[in-house]
Write a protein that holds these residues in place. Structure first.
Motif, mmCIF file in Angstrom:
data_model
loop_
_atom_site.group_PDB
_atom_site.id
_atom_site.type_symbol
_atom_site.label_atom_id
_atom_site.label_comp_id
_atom_site.label_asym_id
_atom_site.label_seq_id
_atom_site.Cartn_x
_atom_site.Cartn_y
_atom_site.Cartn_z
ATOM 1 N N THR A 196 99.460 9.637 94.335
ATOM 2 C CA THR A 196 99.826 10.480 95.481
ATOM 3 C C THR A 196 101.101 9.974 96.148
ATOM 4 O O THR A 196 101.283 8.779 96.368
ATOM 5 C CB THR A 196 98.680 10.515 96.505
ATOM 6 O OG1 THR A 196 97.553 11.172 95.921
ATOM 7 C CG2 THR A 196 99.085 11.280 97.764
ATOM 8 N N LYS A 197 101.971 10.921 96.469
ATOM 9 C CA LYS A 197 103.204 10.627 97.198
ATOM 10 C C LYS A 197 103.080 11.130 98.638
ATOM 11 O O LYS A 197 102.229 11.958 98.948
ATOM 12 C CB LYS A 197 104.403 11.314 96.530
ATOM 13 C CG LYS A 197 104.581 10.968 95.056
ATOM 14 C CD LYS A 197 105.026 9.539 94.876
ATOM 15 C CE LYS A 197 105.441 9.242 93.436
ATOM 16 N NZ LYS A 197 104.286 9.070 92.528
ATOM 17 N N PHE A 198 103.954 10.621 99.510
ATOM 18 C CA PHE A 198 103.972 11.110 100.889
ATOM 19 C C PHE A 198 105.406 11.359 101.317
ATOM 20 O O PHE A 198 106.355 10.737 100.823
ATOM 21 C CB PHE A 198 103.296 10.130 101.847
ATOM 22 C CG PHE A 198 104.033 8.824 102.006
ATOM 23 C CD1 PHE A 198 105.058 8.694 102.933
ATOM 24 C CD2 PHE A 198 103.712 7.723 101.219
ATOM 25 C CE1 PHE A 198 105.758 7.506 103.067
ATOM 26 C CE2 PHE A 198 104.405 6.526 101.348
ATOM 27 C CZ PHE A 198 105.425 6.420 102.275
ATOM 28 N N PHE A 199 105.556 12.292 102.248
ATOM 29 C CA PHE A 199 106.841 12.554 102.919
ATOM 30 C C PHE A 199 106.539 12.705 104.399
ATOM 31 O O PHE A 199 105.828 13.611 104.800
ATOM 32 C CB PHE A 199 107.493 13.839 102.384
ATOM 33 C CG PHE A 199 108.884 14.086 102.939
ATOM 34 C CD1 PHE A 199 109.101 14.320 104.295
ATOM 35 C CD2 PHE A 199 109.987 14.090 102.098
ATOM 36 C CE1 PHE A 199 110.373 14.551 104.798
ATOM 37 C CE2 PHE A 199 111.274 14.329 102.589
ATOM 38 C CZ PHE A 199 111.454 14.551 103.942
ATOM 39 N N PHE A 200 107.052 11.785 105.216
ATOM 40 C CA PHE A 200 106.847 11.836 106.660
ATOM 41 C C PHE A 200 108.199 11.942 107.368
ATOM 42 O O PHE A 200 109.179 11.339 106.939
ATOM 43 C CB PHE A 200 106.152 10.565 107.178
ATOM 44 C CG PHE A 200 104.822 10.262 106.550
ATOM 45 C CD1 PHE A 200 103.984 11.284 106.109
ATOM 46 C CD2 PHE A 200 104.393 8.951 106.411
ATOM 47 C CE1 PHE A 200 102.755 10.995 105.539
ATOM 48 C CE2 PHE A 200 103.164 8.647 105.847
ATOM 49 C CZ PHE A 200 102.337 9.669 105.407
ATOM 50 N N GLU A 201 108.222 12.707 108.452
ATOM 51 C CA GLU A 201 109.350 12.635 109.389
ATOM 52 C C GLU A 201 108.785 12.464 110.786
ATOM 53 O O GLU A 201 107.868 13.191 111.193
ATOM 54 C CB GLU A 201 110.241 13.888 109.334
ATOM 55 C CG GLU A 201 111.360 13.806 110.391
ATOM 56 C CD GLU A 201 112.450 14.858 110.251
ATOM 57 O OE1 GLU A 201 112.992 14.983 109.137
ATOM 58 O OE2 GLU A 201 112.742 15.550 111.249
ATOM 59 N N VAL A 202 109.335 11.495 111.516
ATOM 60 C CA VAL A 202 108.921 11.226 112.897
ATOM 61 C C VAL A 202 110.165 10.951 113.735
ATOM 62 O O VAL A 202 111.225 10.605 113.188
ATOM 63 C CB VAL A 202 107.969 10.004 112.975
ATOM 64 C CG1 VAL A 202 106.671 10.253 112.218
ATOM 65 C CG2 VAL A 202 108.672 8.747 112.452
ATOM 66 N N PRO A 203 110.069 11.079 115.059
ATOM 67 C CA PRO A 203 111.196 10.660 115.910
ATOM 68 C C PRO A 203 111.472 9.173 115.724
ATOM 69 O O PRO A 203 110.554 8.377 115.534
ATOM 70 C CB PRO A 203 110.687 10.959 117.328
ATOM 71 C CG PRO A 203 109.631 11.995 117.148
ATOM 72 C CD PRO A 203 108.970 11.679 115.838
ATOM 73 N N ASN A 204 112.728 8.793 115.752
ATOM 74 C CA ASN A 204 113.125 7.396 115.608
ATOM 75 C C ASN A 204 113.144 6.730 116.977
ATOM 76 O O ASN A 204 113.939 7.095 117.841
ATOM 77 C CB ASN A 204 114.510 7.314 114.958
ATOM 78 C CG ASN A 204 114.981 5.881 114.780
ATOM 79 O OD1 ASN A 204 114.183 4.956 114.794
ATOM 80 N ND2 ASN A 204 116.280 5.709 114.618
ATOM 81 N N CYS A 205 112.300 5.745 117.163
ATOM 82 C CA CYS A 205 112.204 5.090 118.475
ATOM 83 C C CYS A 205 112.730 3.661 118.441
ATOM 84 O O CYS A 205 112.288 2.795 119.202
ATOM 85 C CB CYS A 205 110.760 5.129 118.964
ATOM 86 S SG CYS A 205 110.216 6.810 119.304
ATOM 87 N N ASP A 258 105.096 6.126 97.413
ATOM 88 C CA ASP A 258 103.720 6.150 96.921
ATOM 89 C C ASP A 258 102.783 5.802 98.074
ATOM 90 O O ASP A 258 103.080 4.893 98.857
ATOM 91 C CB ASP A 258 103.535 5.123 95.800
ATOM 92 C CG ASP A 258 104.423 5.421 94.609
ATOM 93 O OD1 ASP A 258 104.447 6.590 94.176
ATOM 94 O OD2 ASP A 258 105.093 4.490 94.120
ATOM 95 N N PHE A 259 101.658 6.507 98.142
ATOM 96 C CA PHE A 259 100.728 6.218 99.227
ATOM 97 C C PHE A 259 99.885 4.984 98.878
ATOM 98 O O PHE A 259 98.726 5.069 98.469
ATOM 99 C CB PHE A 259 99.818 7.417 99.523
ATOM 100 C CG PHE A 259 99.100 7.281 100.835
ATOM 101 C CD1 PHE A 259 99.720 7.644 102.019
ATOM 102 C CD2 PHE A 259 97.825 6.738 100.891
ATOM 103 C CE1 PHE A 259 99.076 7.479 103.235
ATOM 104 C CE2 PHE A 259 97.169 6.575 102.097
ATOM 105 C CZ PHE A 259 97.792 6.945 103.274
ATOM 106 N N LYS A 260 100.502 3.829 99.037
ATOM 107 C CA LYS A 260 99.843 2.550 98.764
ATOM 108 C C LYS A 260 100.060 1.653 99.974
ATOM 109 O O LYS A 260 101.167 1.141 100.197
ATOM 110 C CB LYS A 260 100.405 1.923 97.486
ATOM 111 C CG LYS A 260 100.189 2.793 96.244
ATOM 112 C CD LYS A 260 100.660 2.102 94.992
ATOM 113 C CE LYS A 260 100.592 3.036 93.775
ATOM 114 N NZ LYS A 260 99.253 3.575 93.529
ATOM 115 N N LEU A 261 99.014 1.478 100.751
ATOM 116 C CA LEU A 261 99.104 0.753 102.014
ATOM 117 C C LEU A 261 99.178 -0.755 101.800
ATOM 118 O O LEU A 261 98.534 -1.311 100.903
ATOM 119 C CB LEU A 261 97.881 1.062 102.885
ATOM 120 C CG LEU A 261 97.719 2.498 103.403
ATOM 121 C CD1 LEU A 261 96.339 2.680 104.007
ATOM 122 C CD2 LEU A 261 98.793 2.823 104.430
ATOM 123 N N ASN A 262 99.930 -1.415 102.672
ATOM 124 C CA ASN A 262 99.901 -2.867 102.779
ATOM 125 C C ASN A 262 98.812 -3.212 103.796
ATOM 126 O O ASN A 262 99.024 -3.097 105.008
ATOM 127 C CB ASN A 262 101.269 -3.378 103.246
ATOM 128 C CG ASN A 262 101.249 -4.859 103.582
ATOM 129 O OD1 ASN A 262 100.279 -5.561 103.302
ATOM 130 N ND2 ASN A 262 102.319 -5.334 104.202
#
Length: 270
Positions: A196-205, A258-262
């Motif tokens: 599984t892949k991911f694409f996220f966009e969020v405000p840059n803080c 890749d949706f692979k969490l640390n």
């Protein structure tokens, strides 16, 4: 006095007059309903902006965190406002995301993929994907009635309704609104497979001036947050005015991988 100041004064007087007429029940019932809803939302906004902002090394969050009842009530009350621009279902940002996904996701144009649009809103990205025969599930507090007839798009209001795995998890300006980011990523993990892949966009803080509470932003991220959480990500850049920024000072963060969490980093998130 400038024209803008005169206009603002007129708007203030107009809104106060409307509230007086509303209190006296002189206005039509439908108009009173809209004004009461606006008053309710303004009260919820004031409450939200009165919360504290807790600073961590790579992100910030509001404290105390409002519960799910608050968010459900807030967003369901905002349905009318959210779809004022429904005549523009595909926006510039959707096209940019679609083009970037094609460049970063090698299988995107080769095969039909299964996509979750988390916090889908106007669902412009979903429409673009469906037109190219991808299967899309829109997840939001409410269902956008204007996209019910698009083929390949399913609309749901609760992640518990999902009983399948996704090839791509897409979230544009929705992660900053969740009540618990750890639980959100845990749920994403449950509906992901090994590729599984991911694409996220969020405000840059990253910029200090951006680290102030905006209704209803619960989390405030930096690129380092995503670089630590997804050390195998293929792309994590700041963007400003539709162009990739050369430094940390972009308006938004776009991240793909890749949706692979640390889990060492994940377990430290509070």
């Amino acid at each position: 006095m400038s024209f803008n100041k005169i206009l603002n004064i007129q708007l203030i007087i107009y809104n106060k007059l409307l509230r007086i007429l509303n209190f006296l029940k002189i206005l039509p019932k439908e108009k009173r309903k809209k004004i009461n809803l606006k008053i309710k939302l303004e009260k919820m906004d004031r409450f939200f902006k009165s919360l504290n902002l807790v600073h961590n090394e790579t992100y910030c969050r509001v404290d105390p965190m409002p519960d799910e009842v608050f968010f459900s009530e807030y967003y369901s009350s905002n349905v009318e406002e959210d779809f004022k621009l429904k005549q523009l279902p595909i926006r510039k940002r959707d096209l940019e995301h679609y083009d970037l996904t094609k460049k970063l996701f090698s299988e995107f144009e080769k095969t039909k993929i299964n996509i979750l649009n988390f916090g889908s809103g106007h669902a412009g990205f979903s429409i673009l994907c469906s037109l190219n025969n991808h299967k899309v599930t829109n997840l939001d507090y409410f269902i956008n009635q204007d996209i019910l007839n698009y083929k390949n798009i399913k609309n749901i209001t609760d992640i518990k309704m999902i009983n399948e795995k996704f090839d791509l998890i897409y979230a544009s300006h929705s992660l900053e609104h969740v009540s618990c980011i750890k639980k959100t990523f845990e749920k994403f993990g449950n509906i992901s497979h090994e590729n599984t892949k991911f694409f996220f966009e969020v405000p840059n803080c990253f910029i200090e001036t951006k680290k102030k509470i905006k209704s209803t932003h619960t989390y405030y991220f930096t690129r380092n947050f995503f670089n630590n959480l997804f050390p195998q990500n293929k792309y994590c850049e700041a963007w400003k005015k539709s162009k990739k920024s050369d430094d940390e000072n972009g308006d938004v963060i776009r991240v793909f991988g890749d949706f692979k969490l640390n889990y060492d980093f994940y377990n430290k998130i509070n």
